[in-house]
Write a protein that holds these residues in place. Structure first.
Motif, PDB file in Angstrom:
ATOM      1  N   UNK A 171       0.829  -1.197   0.000  1.00 14.47           N
ATOM      2  CA  UNK A 171       0.000   0.000   0.000  1.00 14.47           C
ATOM      3  C   UNK A 171       0.867   1.251   0.000  1.00 14.47           C
ATOM      4  N   UNK A 172       2.124   1.126   0.435  1.00 17.24           N
ATOM      5  CA  UNK A 172       3.001   2.291   0.329  1.00 17.24           C
ATOM      6  C   UNK A 172       3.628   2.396  -1.063  1.00 17.24           C
ATOM      7  N   UNK A 173       4.009   1.260  -1.642  1.00 13.55           N
ATOM      8  CA  UNK A 173       4.783   1.322  -2.876  1.00 13.55           C
ATOM      9  C   UNK A 173       4.015   0.888  -4.120  1.00 13.55           C
ATOM     10  N   UNK A 174       2.702   0.565  -3.959  1.00 14.46           N
ATOM     11  CA  UNK A 174       1.933   0.077  -5.111  1.00 14.46           C
ATOM     12  C   UNK A 174       1.992   1.061  -6.279  1.00 14.46           C
ATOM     13  N   UNK A 175       1.945   2.383  -5.967  1.00 15.06           N
ATOM     14  CA  UNK A 175       1.968   3.368  -7.060  1.00 15.06           C
ATOM     15  C   UNK A 175       3.255   3.290  -7.864  1.00 15.06           C
ATOM     16  N   UNK A 176       4.336   2.798  -7.219  1.00 12.90           N
ATOM     17  CA  UNK A 176       5.597   2.696  -7.963  1.00 12.90           C
ATOM     18  C   UNK A 176       5.625   1.452  -8.850  1.00 12.90           C
ATOM     19  N   UNK A 177       4.939   0.370  -8.405  1.00 15.83           N
ATOM     20  CA  UNK A 177       4.963  -0.873  -9.176  1.00 15.83           C
ATOM     21  C   UNK A 177       3.967  -0.834 -10.329  1.00 15.83           C
ATOM     22  N   UNK A 178       2.729  -0.397 -10.019  1.00 13.04           N
ATOM     23  CA  UNK A 178       1.691  -0.349 -11.066  1.00 13.04           C
ATOM     24  C   UNK A 178       1.302   1.108 -11.225  1.00 13.04           C
ATOM     25  N   UNK A 179       1.875   1.772 -12.229  1.00 12.69           N
ATOM     26  CA  UNK A 179       1.677   3.219 -12.308  1.00 12.69           C
ATOM     27  C   UNK A 179       0.351   3.594 -12.943  1.00 12.69           C
ATOM     28  N   UNK A 180      -0.437   2.599 -13.386  1.00 13.25           N
ATOM     29  CA  UNK A 180      -1.715   2.946 -13.979  1.00 13.25           C
ATOM     30  C   UNK A 180      -2.837   2.738 -12.979  1.00 13.25           C
ATOM     31  N   UNK A 181      -2.820   3.561 -11.928  1.00 15.74           N
ATOM     32  CA  UNK A 181      -3.864   3.518 -10.917  1.00 15.74           C
ATOM     33  C   UNK A 181      -4.481   4.893 -10.767  1.00 15.74           C
ATOM     34  N   UNK A 182      -5.494   4.988  -9.899  1.00 21.44           N
ATOM     35  CA  UNK A 182      -6.162   6.276  -9.733  1.00 21.44           C
ATOM     36  C   UNK A 182      -5.479   7.115  -8.661  1.00 21.44           C
ATOM     37  N   UNK A 183      -4.953   6.454  -7.621  1.00 22.72           N
ATOM     38  CA  UNK A 183      -4.347   7.201  -6.520  1.00 22.72           C
ATOM     39  C   UNK A 183      -3.057   7.867  -6.993  1.00 22.72           C
ATOM     40  N   UNK A 184      -2.896   9.133  -6.622  1.00 21.86           N
ATOM     41  CA  UNK A 184      -1.675   9.857  -7.009  1.00 21.86           C
ATOM     42  C   UNK A 184      -0.475   9.342  -6.236  1.00 21.86           C
ATOM     43  N   UNK A 185       0.704   9.703  -6.723  1.00 15.76           N
ATOM     44  CA  UNK A 185       1.934   9.333  -6.029  1.00 15.76           C
ATOM     45  C   UNK A 185       2.099  10.164  -4.775  1.00 15.76           C
ATOM     46  N   UNK A 186       3.231   9.996  -4.106  1.00 16.54           N
ATOM     47  CA  UNK A 186       3.469  10.718  -2.870  1.00 16.54           C
ATOM     48  C   UNK A 186       3.613  12.203  -3.146  1.00 16.54           C
ATOM     49  N   UNK A 187       2.934  13.015  -2.326  1.00 16.21           N
ATOM     50  CA  UNK A 187       3.072  14.460  -2.466  1.00 16.21           C
ATOM     51  C   UNK A 187       4.291  14.957  -1.718  1.00 16.21           C
ATOM     52  N   UNK A 188       4.663  14.207  -0.681  1.00 18.03           N
ATOM     53  CA  UNK A 188       5.813  14.610   0.104  1.00 18.03           C
ATOM     54  C   UNK A 188       7.070  14.067  -0.552  1.00 18.03           C
ATOM     55  N   UNK A 189       8.064  14.936  -0.647  1.00 17.84           N
ATOM     56  CA  UNK A 189       9.299  14.517  -1.280  1.00 17.84           C
ATOM     57  C   UNK A 189      10.428  15.313  -0.662  1.00 17.84           C
ATOM     58  N   UNK A 190      11.597  14.716  -0.613  1.00 20.05           N
ATOM     59  CA  UNK A 190      12.745  15.440  -0.071  1.00 20.05           C
ATOM     60  C   UNK A 190      13.275  16.428  -1.098  1.00 20.05           C
ATOM     61  N   UNK A 191      12.869  16.235  -2.342  1.00 20.93           N
ATOM     62  CA  UNK A 191      13.268  17.141  -3.405  1.00 20.93           C
ATOM     63  C   UNK A 191      12.373  18.378  -3.351  1.00 20.93           C
ATOM     64  N   UNK A 192      12.970  19.517  -3.115  1.00 19.88           N
ATOM     65  CA  UNK A 192      12.224  20.767  -2.933  1.00 19.88           C
ATOM     66  C   UNK A 192      11.266  21.037  -4.093  1.00 19.88           C
TER      67      UNK A 192
END
Lengths: 242, 146
Positions: A171-192
């Motif tokens: 549930x944390x990394x599903x968006x990285x494995x299957x990128x064709x989903x409805x839920x967006x990726x993480x909004x928080x990032x260490x990259x400014x």
């Protein structure tokens, strides 16, 4: 000095008694700052409007739902390998808290999804694995209650916890494995550049810290309760014999 | 587990973890099409589904492609950069639906047109205050997020 000293119930009770009030007060302070700041002193999002404010509950709750399971995994493995009872009881104590966090994340997510996506629920990989995680929490708690012998119960639930970790991590990394989903990726990032705007980021950090501290405080409190109930059971068993 | 020696317990756990990770990876790989929530326009154009198949199509609403017809009928094109699919839909659209933004529709593919029965808006991970966007637009440096 070693970390394993705290696996001694007596030492654990002494230390947690001192630490508990600090965690509780800090959690309250962080949550009040984060939620009041987030709900009343931030502006609306350019596309979501005021609905953006759900982020202050949804993101920390979802993070803690997964982190709680990871914590249970670690304490379960410590139990399986080193047989420290306090460790098994800490995992048992954390489960209902994680269950509530999962429920908060599911409900706030549905409330956000209805106006934003146009649906309460979809069978998106991330949403589905999160629902399975919720069911795993229920099963984990039920298994603890179902087995009479406490050591056997701890063994069996530890193995259930190991299996459930698949869905906690999915549930944390599903968006990285299957990128064709409805839920967006993480909004928080260490990259400014790609991080959520500071307007929302700073109060969100307070909320996350508040949820973490609240979780620690509740786990300490509930573990203390579990240890005490074990002691009562031991005393009662002794009295029956004597 | 109690009857085993400590090192043997660690070995058993390690084997279990490896087996678990491997089986998850295999199931995930085998079912990746089933787990993926939608198909991209490129996938639909490459292997067009049969007319009776109900599936989800996801992509960006092409800029300047929205045509509002009579009543609630709306036509637009969905693209993923590689291929484009015409979509026709009758109904109410979610608030976040707009040109240049992501959407996911459920429906069937007939004669090169995707007839949607349900449209969802996909939200990206950008969060920005309204004031900031307005200010950026004024300076002319604002870029629509992907």
């Amino acid at each position: 000095m070693s970390l394993w000293e705290y696996a001694n119930p007596k030492k654990f009770m002494q230390t947690s008694q001192v630490l508990l009030p600090y965690f509780a007060v800090l959690a309250a302070v962080c949550l009040v700052i984060g939620l009041v700041w987030g709900f009343f002193f931030t502006t609306d999002d350019y596309r979501q409007g005021a609905t953006v404010k759900i982020i202050y509950l949804h993101v920390p709750a979802a993070m803690m739902a997964i982190n709680a399971w990871v914590m249970m995994l670690i304490t379960s493995l410590v139990w399986l390998v080193r047989r420290h009872h306090v460790s098994a009881l800490a995992a048992k104590a954390a489960a209902p808290i994680g269950l509530v966090m999962t429920l908060i994340a599911l409900i706030t997510g549905a409330v956000w999804g209805q106006p934003m996506w146009g649906t309460w629920w979809v069978w998106d990989p991330r949403l589905t694995s999160f629902l399975i995680l919720f069911l795993f929490y229920l099963g984990y708690i039920a298994l603890w209650e179902a087995v009479e012998n406490p050591d056997t119960a701890a063994d069996l639930t530890s193995i259930l916890c190991l299996v459930g970790s698949v869905f906690a991590l999915l549930s944390r990394y599903a968006v990285n494995f299957w990128n064709q989903g409805l839920h967006q990726g993480a909004s928080l990032s260490l990259d400014e550049e790609t991080n959520v705007h500071n307007e929302y980021y700073l109060p969100l950090l307070f909320c996350i810290a508040g949820f973490v501290l609240l979780f620690v405080a509740l786990v300490l409190l509930r573990t203390r309760t579990e240890i005490r109930s074990r002691r009562i059971q031991a005393i009662m068993a002794r009295e029956r014999l004597g | 587990m109690k009857s085993l020696k400590k090192t043997r317990r660690i070995q058993v756990i390690l084997v279990a973890v490896v087996a678990l990770a491997l089986s998850t990876a295999l199931i995930g790989y085998a079912m990746r099409d089933g787990i993926n929530f939608f198909r991209s326009p490129s996938q639909v154009v490459e292997t067009p589904p049969v007319e009776s198949e109900v599936f989800r199509l996801g992509g960006l609403v092409e800029e300047g492609s929205i045509e509002r017809g009579q009543g609630e009928v709306i036509r637009f094109r969905v693209t993923d950069g590689g291929a484009t699919v015409d979509v026709v839909y009758k109904g109410v659209l979610p608030d976040l639906f707009s040109e240049g933004q992501g959407m996911i529709g459920t429906g069937t593919y007939m004669n090169g047109v995707f007839e949607a029965t349900e449209i969802l808006a996909k939200h990206d991970e950008t969060y920005m205050p309204k004031e900031v966007v307005d200010a950026l637009k004024e300076q002319g440096v604002y870029q629509e997020p992907e």
